[in-house]
Scaffold this active site. Structure first.
Site, mmCIF file in Angstrom:
data_model
loop_
_atom_site.group_PDB
_atom_site.id
_atom_site.type_symbol
_atom_site.label_atom_id
_atom_site.label_comp_id
_atom_site.label_asym_id
_atom_site.label_seq_id
_atom_site.Cartn_x
_atom_site.Cartn_y
_atom_site.Cartn_z
ATOM 1 N N GLY A 127 -1.718 128.598 -16.687
ATOM 2 C CA GLY A 127 -1.640 127.136 -16.668
ATOM 3 C C GLY A 127 -2.861 126.450 -17.246
ATOM 4 C CD GLU B 281 2.449 129.002 -19.747
ATOM 5 O OE1 GLU B 281 1.854 128.961 -20.824
ATOM 6 O OE2 GLU B 281 1.853 129.021 -18.657
ATOM 7 N N GLY C 110 -3.421 125.924 -20.161
ATOM 8 C CA GLY C 110 -2.932 125.014 -21.199
ATOM 9 C C GLY C 110 -1.989 123.955 -20.639
HETATM 10 C C1 5RP Z 1 -1.014 127.978 -20.737
HETATM 11 C C2 5RP Z 1 -1.366 129.314 -20.223
HETATM 12 C C3 5RP Z 1 -2.092 130.237 -21.155
HETATM 13 O O1 5RP Z 1 -1.334 131.381 -21.346
HETATM 14 C C4 5RP Z 1 -3.424 130.577 -20.558
HETATM 15 O O2 5RP Z 1 -4.128 129.377 -20.288
HETATM 16 C C5 5RP Z 1 -4.270 131.442 -21.504
HETATM 17 O O3 5RP Z 1 -4.584 130.711 -22.648
HETATM 18 P P1 5RP Z 1 -5.436 131.349 -23.825
HETATM 19 O O4 5RP Z 1 -4.627 132.452 -24.407
HETATM 20 O O5 5RP Z 1 -5.663 130.201 -24.784
HETATM 21 O O6 5RP Z 1 -6.735 131.834 -23.231
HETATM 22 O O7 5RP Z 1 -1.088 129.694 -19.120
HETATM 23 O O8 5RP Z 1 -0.447 127.187 -19.746
#
Ligand code: 5RP
Length: 243
Positions: free
Chosen positions: A111, A119, A113
Site C-alpha cells: 500500500g 491489490e 503506492g
Molecule cells: C502499492 C504497493 C507497492 O507494491 C509497494 O508499495 C511497493 O512499491 P515499490 O515496488 O515501488 O517499492 O503496495 O500500493
C-alpha cells in the site's frame, strides 16, 4: 560475484536496487503463459513486470490483464496490453505485485503506492500471487514499514483515533501537492507507524473491527511465491521454503 555486480552497477550508473527489482519482475513474468488472465500490481517493481509483459505481448503472447490502479492501467494501455475491467472478472490466473516489506512466512505489508484495496481484491481473486522484491523489502518481522489503511473520508477522525490506539503514530497520507492523498476509490489513507514489531494476525483482526476502515495493507495469506533478486541472483521462495 555480488560485489562485482554492485561495482559494475556503480561504474555504469545503474542503481542496484532498480536492477534487482527488474530482475525479480522479469523472473515473475516467466510464469505468464498464453491464455492467462493476469492481475497487474502497482508500484515501481510491478511496473517492471508490466513493461516485460508488454514486450512479450508485442512478441505474440496472448493474455488479458486487469489493473490494480489507474496508474498501472495507463502504463499497460501505453504498452498495448489487452485490458479488461475487473468488475466483469471473477477469477484471475496470476497476480504479480510488489511489497513494502515481507517476512519469512510470506506475510507482507503493501500500500506504499496507495493501491492496497484493489491489490488485495486482485490477490484474493487470483489462483496464484507472486510477490516481487529487492532485498531491502525483506524483514524478519513486520513493523519496519508504515502500515497503510484505506479509510472512508466520512469516518476519518474516528478512524484516526482508533488507529492511534493500535500503533505508535498515525499520519494522514499527503499527496505531492500537499493536499490529502485520494485513492482511486476516492478514499483517504492513514499510515500507521510502529516502534516495535507487531503480531500481524492480531492487528489485522483488530483493524477489521473498526467501522470506516475499508481495507488494510497486511497481506497475510495471499502471497504464494516471493521472487527476490540480489545482485545478479534470483531466489524463489514459496510457503514451504526456498525453491
Ligand atoms: C502499492 C504497493 C507497492 O507494491 C509497494 O508499495 C511497493 O512499491 P515499490 O515496488 O515501488 O517499492 O503496495 O500500493
Amino acid at each position: 560475484m555480488a560485489t562485482f555486480y554492485a561495482d559494475a552497477c556503480k561504474l555504469i550508473g545503474v542503481n542496484p536496487a532498480e536492477s534487482e527489482k527488474k530482475l525479480a519482475a522479469e523472473a515473475a513474468v516467466e510464469y505468464v503463459n498464453d491464455g492467462m488472465v493476469i492481475g497487474l500490481g502497482t508500484g515501481s517493481t510491478a511496473a517492471y513486470a508490466v513493461v516485460k509483459i508488454g514486450e512479450r505481448v508485442k512478441e505474440g503472447l496472448h493474455i488479458t490483464a486487469t489493473s490494480s490502479s489507474l496508474a498501472t492501467e495507463q502504463l499497460a494501455r501505453g504498452l498495448n496490453i489487452p485490458l479488461l475491467e475487473f468488475s466483469g472478472i471473477s477469477r484471475l490466473d496470476l497476480a504479480i505485485d510488489g511489497a513494502d516489506e515481507i517476512d519469512p512466512q510470506l506475510r507482507a505489508v503493501k500500500g506504499g503506492g496507495g493501491a492496497l484495496f484493489r491489490e488485495k481484491i486482485l490477490a484474493a481473486a487470483s489462483d496464484r500471487m507472486i510477490c516481487i522484491a529487492d532485498p531491502s523489502k525483506l524483514v524478519e518481522r513486520l513493523g519496519k514499514a508504515k502500515l497503510p489503511v484505506e479509510v472512508l473520508p466520512f469516518a476519518a477522525a474516528f478512524v484516526e483515533k482508533s488507529l492511534g490506539d493500535l500503533c505508535t503514530r498515525v499520519a494522514v497520507r499527503q499527496s505531492g501537492s500537499g493536499s490529502r492523498f485520494v485513492t482511486d476509490q476516492g478514499n483517504c489513507i492513514f499510515d500507521m507507524h510502529f516502534d516495535e514489531p507487531y503480531d500481524p494476525l492480531e492487528l489485522a483482526t483488530a483493524l477489521k473491527t473498526i467501522p470506516g476502515v475499508i481495507e488494510h495493507g497486511l497481506f497475510l495469506s495471499e502471497i504464494d511465491m516471493l521472487i527476490v533478486a540480489h545482485g545478479d541472483k534470483v531466489a524463489k521462495i514459496n510457503r514451504q521454503g526456498m525453491l
